[in-house]
Design a protein around this motif. Structure first.
Motif, PDB file in Angstrom:
ATOM      1  N   LEU A   1     -13.324   7.766 -17.188  1.00  0.00           N
ATOM      2  CA  LEU A   1     -12.213   8.005 -16.277  1.00  0.00           C
ATOM      3  C   LEU A   1     -11.796   6.712 -15.589  1.00  0.00           C
ATOM      4  N   TYR A   2     -10.502   6.401 -15.698  1.00  0.00           N
ATOM      5  CA  TYR A   2      -9.931   5.361 -14.842  1.00  0.00           C
ATOM      6  C   TYR A   2      -9.648   6.048 -13.510  1.00  0.00           C
ATOM      7  N   VAL A   3     -10.538   5.847 -12.565  1.00  0.00           N
ATOM      8  CA  VAL A   3     -10.568   6.636 -11.341  1.00  0.00           C
ATOM      9  C   VAL A   3      -9.255   6.566 -10.568  1.00  0.00           C
ATOM     10  N   GLY A   4      -8.726   5.374 -10.365  1.00  0.00           N
ATOM     11  CA  GLY A   4      -7.500   5.242  -9.580  1.00  0.00           C
ATOM     12  C   GLY A   4      -6.268   5.715 -10.303  1.00  0.00           C
ATOM     13  N   SER A   5      -6.306   5.652 -11.633  1.00  0.00           N
ATOM     14  CA  SER A   5      -5.234   6.126 -12.500  1.00  0.00           C
ATOM     15  C   SER A   5      -3.872   5.479 -12.171  1.00  0.00           C
ATOM     16  N   TRP A   6      -2.783   6.163 -12.545  1.00  0.00           N
ATOM     17  CA  TRP A   6      -1.447   5.567 -12.417  1.00  0.00           C
ATOM     18  C   TRP A   6      -1.124   5.224 -10.964  1.00  0.00           C
ATOM     19  N   SER A   7      -1.586   6.040 -10.011  1.00  0.00           N
ATOM     20  CA  SER A   7      -1.270   5.762  -8.606  1.00  0.00           C
ATOM     21  C   SER A   7      -1.916   4.468  -8.128  1.00  0.00           C
ATOM     22  N   ASP A   8      -3.051   4.108  -8.709  1.00  0.00           N
ATOM     23  CA  ASP A   8      -3.663   2.810  -8.410  1.00  0.00           C
ATOM     24  C   ASP A   8      -2.933   1.700  -9.153  1.00  0.00           C
ATOM     25  N   TRP A   9      -2.686   1.911 -10.449  1.00  0.00           N
ATOM     26  CA  TRP A   9      -2.052   0.898 -11.289  1.00  0.00           C
ATOM     27  C   TRP A   9      -0.703   0.469 -10.698  1.00  0.00           C
ATOM     28  N   CYS A  10       0.125   1.430 -10.334  1.00  0.00           N
ATOM     29  CA  CYS A  10       1.469   1.092  -9.848  1.00  0.00           C
ATOM     30  C   CYS A  10       1.459   0.610  -8.400  1.00  0.00           C
ATOM     31  N   SER A  11       0.326   0.734  -7.710  1.00  0.00           N
ATOM     32  CA  SER A  11       0.250   0.226  -6.336  1.00  0.00           C
ATOM     33  C   SER A  11       0.255  -1.305  -6.291  1.00  0.00           C
ATOM     34  N   TYR A  12       0.026  -1.908  -7.453  1.00  0.00           N
ATOM     35  CA  TYR A  12       0.038  -3.376  -7.529  1.00  0.00           C
ATOM     36  C   TYR A  12       1.405  -3.902  -7.997  1.00  0.00           C
ATOM     37  N   SER A  13       2.351  -2.993  -8.231  1.00  0.00           N
ATOM     38  CA  SER A  13       3.673  -3.398  -8.726  1.00  0.00           C
ATOM     39  C   SER A  13       4.476  -4.123  -7.636  1.00  0.00           C
TER      40      SER A  13
END
Length: 271
Positions: free
Chosen positions: A259-271
């Motif tokens: 599991l990518y724990v942070g998922s899309w909400s983590d990934w896009c938080s760095y945008s």
């Protein structure tokens, strides 16, 4: 029973009340976070304890890390201990959302090193359809000692995803519905789309519309194209419904899911 990931309502009815079985009601609504607790107070499977997605199965949201960061494991262990869970206890988790929240607890327990955990096929509705008894009584604490040890191989963070997602032996799976994956709609997160290189396996396809898991053969067929991968990293919006895909992988006999724990909400938080 160690690796049994699913039980039927009839099986649970036959074994309810046994000393080494604990039941967790995981009903929840993202749109109305109080609803699951309210539903539990009105009626639940007798002996079930309520575990809340936000307060028990997650920790407070930070700038990064996603909308449902991993919980405080000492607190969760204390709650499980109070439910009477020790190393020999089978925990049966249920919801009414096609495993969206029950699978989160299933995965968390496995991440904590406890493999005696299963989801209830069909959820609370299956229990009701069979006419089995319900209760509004909150069970008393049954102190036990829940020992835990995190299994690092079960989870990855954004740095690991970046480093490994494009390797030829790694598959990156987006568990969200196809419109969110394709960026056609994004009802929750500030950025639409998906992580470059991810393939789409919507979590809803794991079950039938009325909330029963599709047969094991269907779960196996579903992952046919990824069976050769040495590592399958799964993400969703916030690390919750991705656990349904991880459950599906387990049913298919594939043990390489992470599991990518942070998922899309983590990934896009760095945008």
């Amino acid at each position: 029973m160690d690796n049994l990931p699913v039980v039927s309502a009839s099986w649970l009815y036959e074994h309810i009340g046994e000393e080494k079985i604990a039941i967790a009601d995981c009903r929840f609504s993202l749109a109305n976070p109080q609803l699951g607790q309210q539903q539990y107070q009105l009626s639940h499977i007798p002996g079930a304890h309520y575990l809340d997605l936000n307060s028990d199965l997650s920790s407070p949201v930070q700038k990064h890390g996603g909308r449902h960061p991993l919980p405080d494991f000492n607190q969760l262990a204390a709650k499980l201990s109070a439910m009477g869970v020790d190393s020999q206890t089978l925990v049966v988790a249920y919801d009414d959302s096609r495993f969206a929240f029950a699978a989160r607890l299933w995965w968390l327990l496995r991440y904590m090193g406890h493999k005696r955990v299963a989801v209830l096929d069909g959820g609370f509705k299956a229990w009701q359809v069979q006419g089995y008894p319900i209760s509004d009584e909150v069970p008393q604490s049954q102190p036990a000692k829940f020992d835990w040890q995190l299994q690092p191989a079960y989870a990855v963070d954004i740095d690991i995803v970046k480093a490994r997602k494009d390797l030829p032996n790694v598959a990156l799976v987006d568990a969200r519905e196809s419109d969110r994956y394709r960026g056609i709609s994004e009802p929750i997160d500030p950025v639409a789309g998906h992580i470059l290189g991810a393939v789409n396996y919507p979590w809803q396809d794991v079950s039938t519309p009325d909330g029963y898991l599709r047969p094991q053969s269907a779960q196996s067929d579903r992952w046919q194209e990824l069976k050769g991968a040495e590592e399958i990293i799964v993400y969703c919006g916030s690390g919750v419904t991705a656990c349904v895909d991880l459950l599906s992988l387990q049913l298919a006999g594939i043990n390489t899911g992470k599991l990518y724990v942070g998922s899309w909400s983590d990934w896009c938080s760095y945008s």
